[in-house]
Structures are given as C-alpha cells and as structure tokens.
Write a protein that holds these residues in place. Structure first.
Motif, mmCIF file in Angstrom:
data_model
loop_
_atom_site.group_PDB
_atom_site.id
_atom_site.type_symbol
_atom_site.label_atom_id
_atom_site.label_comp_id
_atom_site.label_asym_id
_atom_site.label_seq_id
_atom_site.Cartn_x
_atom_site.Cartn_y
_atom_site.Cartn_z
ATOM 1 N N SER A 239 0.838 -1.188 0.000
ATOM 2 C CA SER A 239 0.000 0.000 0.000
ATOM 3 C C SER A 239 0.878 1.246 0.000
ATOM 4 N N LEU A 240 0.268 2.408 -0.190
ATOM 5 C CA LEU A 240 1.031 3.651 -0.054
ATOM 6 C C LEU A 240 1.595 3.766 1.354
ATOM 7 N N LEU A 241 0.798 3.382 2.343
ATOM 8 C CA LEU A 241 1.255 3.425 3.732
ATOM 9 C C LEU A 241 2.471 2.526 3.913
ATOM 10 N N HIS A 242 2.426 1.340 3.358
ATOM 11 C CA HIS A 242 3.528 0.382 3.471
ATOM 12 C C HIS A 242 4.775 0.913 2.772
ATOM 13 N N ARG A 243 4.632 1.423 1.560
ATOM 14 C CA ARG A 243 5.788 1.946 0.813
ATOM 15 C C ARG A 243 6.481 3.064 1.580
ATOM 16 N N LEU A 244 5.693 4.013 2.064
ATOM 17 C CA LEU A 244 6.292 5.180 2.705
ATOM 18 C C LEU A 244 6.788 4.873 4.114
ATOM 19 N N HIS A 245 6.328 3.768 4.685
ATOM 20 C CA HIS A 245 6.815 3.356 6.005
ATOM 21 C C HIS A 245 8.150 2.628 5.902
ATOM 22 N N PHE A 246 8.278 1.720 4.926
ATOM 23 C CA PHE A 246 9.474 0.892 4.822
ATOM 24 C C PHE A 246 10.490 1.423 3.805
ATOM 25 N N ASN A 247 10.121 2.388 2.987
ATOM 26 C CA ASN A 247 11.016 2.924 1.958
ATOM 27 C C ASN A 247 11.012 4.456 2.011
ATOM 28 N N ARG A 248 11.313 5.004 3.175
ATOM 29 C CA ARG A 248 11.124 6.443 3.372
ATOM 30 C C ARG A 248 12.069 7.277 2.510
ATOM 31 N N THR A 249 13.325 6.888 2.423
ATOM 32 C CA THR A 249 14.240 7.689 1.611
ATOM 33 C C THR A 249 13.870 7.600 0.128
ATOM 34 N N SER A 250 13.496 6.415 -0.345
ATOM 35 C CA SER A 250 13.103 6.264 -1.753
ATOM 36 C C SER A 250 11.864 7.087 -2.056
ATOM 37 N N ALA A 251 10.882 7.044 -1.156
ATOM 38 C CA ALA A 251 9.650 7.796 -1.374
ATOM 39 C C ALA A 251 9.907 9.300 -1.340
ATOM 40 N N ALA A 252 10.708 9.750 -0.376
ATOM 41 C CA ALA A 252 10.999 11.184 -0.266
ATOM 42 C C ALA A 252 11.827 11.669 -1.447
ATOM 43 N N ALA A 253 12.723 10.828 -1.963
ATOM 44 C CA ALA A 253 13.521 11.208 -3.128
ATOM 45 C C ALA A 253 12.631 11.429 -4.345
ATOM 46 N N ARG A 254 11.685 10.542 -4.547
ATOM 47 C CA ARG A 254 10.767 10.685 -5.686
ATOM 48 C C ARG A 254 9.864 11.906 -5.522
ATOM 49 N N MET A 255 9.446 12.181 -4.289
ATOM 50 C CA MET A 255 8.630 13.365 -4.062
ATOM 51 C C MET A 255 9.430 14.645 -4.314
ATOM 52 N N LEU A 256 10.702 14.644 -3.967
ATOM 53 C CA LEU A 256 11.548 15.808 -4.248
ATOM 54 C C LEU A 256 11.649 16.048 -5.749
ATOM 55 N N LEU A 257 11.790 14.984 -6.521
ATOM 56 C CA LEU A 257 11.846 15.133 -7.979
ATOM 57 C C LEU A 257 10.531 15.698 -8.512
ATOM 58 N N ARG A 258 9.425 15.266 -7.931
ATOM 59 C CA ARG A 258 8.131 15.814 -8.354
ATOM 60 C C ARG A 258 8.064 17.314 -8.049
ATOM 61 N N ARG A 259 8.561 17.720 -6.885
ATOM 62 C CA ARG A 259 8.582 19.150 -6.559
ATOM 63 C C ARG A 259 9.452 19.901 -7.563
ATOM 64 N N GLY A 260 10.538 19.261 -7.998
ATOM 65 C CA GLY A 260 11.376 19.883 -9.014
ATOM 66 C C GLY A 260 10.642 20.074 -10.322
ATOM 67 N N GLU A 261 9.868 19.077 -10.726
ATOM 68 C CA GLU A 261 9.080 19.198 -11.961
ATOM 69 C C GLU A 261 8.054 20.320 -11.867
ATOM 70 N N LEU A 262 7.483 20.508 -10.679
ATOM 71 C CA LEU A 262 6.407 21.484 -10.514
ATOM 72 C C LEU A 262 6.917 22.876 -10.159
ATOM 73 N N ALA A 263 8.221 23.010 -9.917
ATOM 74 C CA ALA A 263 8.766 24.302 -9.497
ATOM 75 C C ALA A 263 8.520 25.369 -10.562
ATOM 76 N N GLU A 264 8.088 26.520 -10.125
ATOM 77 C CA GLU A 264 7.775 27.617 -11.032
ATOM 78 C C GLU A 264 8.768 28.754 -10.832
ATOM 79 N N GLY A 265 8.946 29.530 -11.877
ATOM 80 C CA GLY A 265 9.849 30.665 -11.826
ATOM 81 C C GLY A 265 10.592 30.817 -13.135
#
Length: 318
Positions: A239-265
């Motif tokens: 589940s999403l809960l399971h992924r983000l519980h046991f793979n926190r660095t992997s999940a946070a890394a992918r979320m950072l890349l998403r923030r990079g894609e959405l960054a405006e300026g």
C-alpha cells in the motif's frame, strides 16, 4: 463522474481516482520493482507430491507458486501469474505469491500497469495530501483522528478523539472506509474502535462501516466487546502506507523530484535542497530526466538539518 488520472513521474507512476476535487482512491507503482502479471520462471524447488513450490525468474525474483501440475518438475520453465508482489518488511522480504498459469488462460495486465486518463499533472494539492497522510500515518476527521501503522501481520488503524465513544466510533467509520481506499490498503486490516459494551451500539457501528465499505470487496468480522474489527481484502502489493513506512528515503527522493518538476519561476537553474540520505538515493538518470523535463540545469545541495520529507526545489534566476 469519478475517473482515474495517471501521472507518469520520475521513478514512479501515480494514480488517483477523483470525483471533482475529492480523491476517492490512489495507487502508486515503482517501475523498478516487480508487480503483478504473468512471467516466465524456473521451478527450483518442489517437495514430493506437493502442489506448491518455489520458482525464480531470470532476473532473480523468487515466487511461491501454487497449483502446480503433476508434470512440473524441478528445473522446468513454467509460466506464473503473480498475484501479490514481493513486500519489504522490517528485517525480511516477503516473497512474491503466484499460481501456475495454464496454457490458454486469460492473461492479466503486465506488471505495474495502471490504467486511466494520463495527465501532465494532478490538480494542485491532491497528491500532496494523499502522500502526507501516508507519510505521517495520521488522518484527521471531524471529531478525531486515525493512526495507521504497518505490522508484519496486518495494517492496524487506531481511533482517537474527544467525542463520546459511540459518537467517535460512528464518526470514524466513514473515515476508515475513505482511508483504506485513499492509501490503497488491503490484506489483513485491524481496526481498534472505542470499546462499546452495549451490543446495540456495536451493531450500529457495524452497519455504518458496512455501508461505507459497500462497494469495496472485502470480508469483515463483527465488532467484538473490545471494539476490534478485522477486514480482509485481496492484497496485490504494498500500500502507499507500506511503501512510505518501509522505503522512506526512496519515497521522499521521488517526491523531491516531483517538486522539481512542478517548481515555477524564471531562470536557467533548478536547485534541489535535501537531506544527504535523500540526495544519495536519487539516481543520476533521474536527475538527467528532471533536467530534460524542466529545461533547466539541475543542481543539488546537501542539508543535514532538513527532515527526510522536507526537501525543497527552487528555480534560480542566474
């Protein structure tokens, strides 16, 4: 009408079932991980007379296989339909589960295949809210909150709040139903409602929970005298809960890349600031893809003071 939206991210594919601005369900797939689907594998172990055995694919994925025919001997190549992807847990890895796929059977979708309307990006805030709930494991509702946690045996949902026990349990029932869909929770699920000594009150909560889960395939026990209810639903992968519980660095890394894609300026540079563990998890190919998608030169800075989930993306003017 509700519809599934698909967002192809860097290192992951995200899916939301939305009705207007409301998220009804969510799914997350990481392409570098095996999923459900039909694969070829070699049968490497089969006890004499057993219909179950262990198979291994060419890339090393081990699968517990059921329904083996009599002529399936060790060393033979067989076709396997994976019904549950492997799942990482604390200190161990649960093998994938599957069954022998007979010739002429109807094939299922390929591994990690999500269907829906592909969009460039989800409506603002929807994925962020789902991701935050899965990361924190705490979901607020009117009158209380749910605390969701993953154990080797099941996903547990604890209910807390200031309302009287009966009112709190009734208010929590639709929140539980919403949470299992939004965080893609399945398998064995234990729900710890407030203790309700009165049988009529317990029946009222059972009815409310049944109505809230009416279109969600599952089996369910009645609430016992201690307020505990168990749900069982088909489990195909983490589940999403399971992924983000046991793979926190992997999940946070992918979320950072998403923030990079959405960054405006306006500017030629994109700066990612994150905890060193997060930047270490980002693959060079992912940074190259981010540069391609953003049209900017991507730079990184390591900040040990930042929490794992608090990475930032900023467009620089020069």
């Amino acid at each position: 009408m509700p519809e599934w939206l698909i967002e192809r991210g860097i290192g992951e594919t995200r899916a939301l079932r939305v009705d207007g601005a409301r998220v009804l369900a969510a799914k997350l797939s990481w392409p570098d991980e095996p999923g459900t689907g039909v694969v070829q594998a070699k049968l490497i172990r089969r006890p004499a007379g057993a219909t179950r055995g262990l198979a291994r694919t060419a890339d090393g994925l081990e699968i517990n296989v059921s329904g083996l025919p009599k002529d399936a001997s060790e060393g033979r190549e067989i076709t396997v339909a994976i019904t549950r992807a492997p799942m990482a847990e604390k200190g161990r890895l649960k093998r994938a589960q599957g069954h022998h796929f007979a010739e002429g059977s109807k094939a299922g979708p390929p591994p990690n295949h999500l269907l829906g309307k592909e969009v460039h990006r989800f409506p603002a805030g929807l994925w962020e809210d789902v991701w935050a709930d899965a990361w924190d494991g705490e979901i607020a509702f009117a009158g209380g909150s749910l605390i969701a946690s993953v154990t080797p045996a099941m996903t547990l949902i604890d209910i807390d709040g200031d309302l009287p026990p009966r009112d709190l349990a009734l208010a929590a029932a639709p929140a539980v139903a919403d949470t299992v869909r939004r965080l893609d929770i399945a398998g064995s699920i234990g729900i710890d409602f407030p203790t309700l000594p009165d049988k009529a009150q317990r029946r009222a909560v059972d009815t409310a929970l049944g109505e809230a889960l009416d279109d969600w395939p599952h089996e369910r026990t009645a609430m016992n005298g201690f307020g505990f209810v168990q749900l069982v639903a088909r489990l195909e992968g983490p589940s999403l809960l399971h992924r983000l519980h046991f793979n926190r660095t992997s999940a946070a890394a992918r979320m950072l890349l998403r923030r990079g894609e959405l960054a405006e300026g306006i500017g030629p540079r994109l700066l990612l600031s994150a905890h060193p563990a997060i930047l270490d998890r980002i693959e060079p190919a992912w940074l190259a893809e981010l540069a391609k998608r953003s049209g900017r030169r991507v730079e990184t800075t390591r900040d040990p003071a930042l929490a794992l989930h608090a990475g930032q993306a900023q467009v620089l003017a020069s």
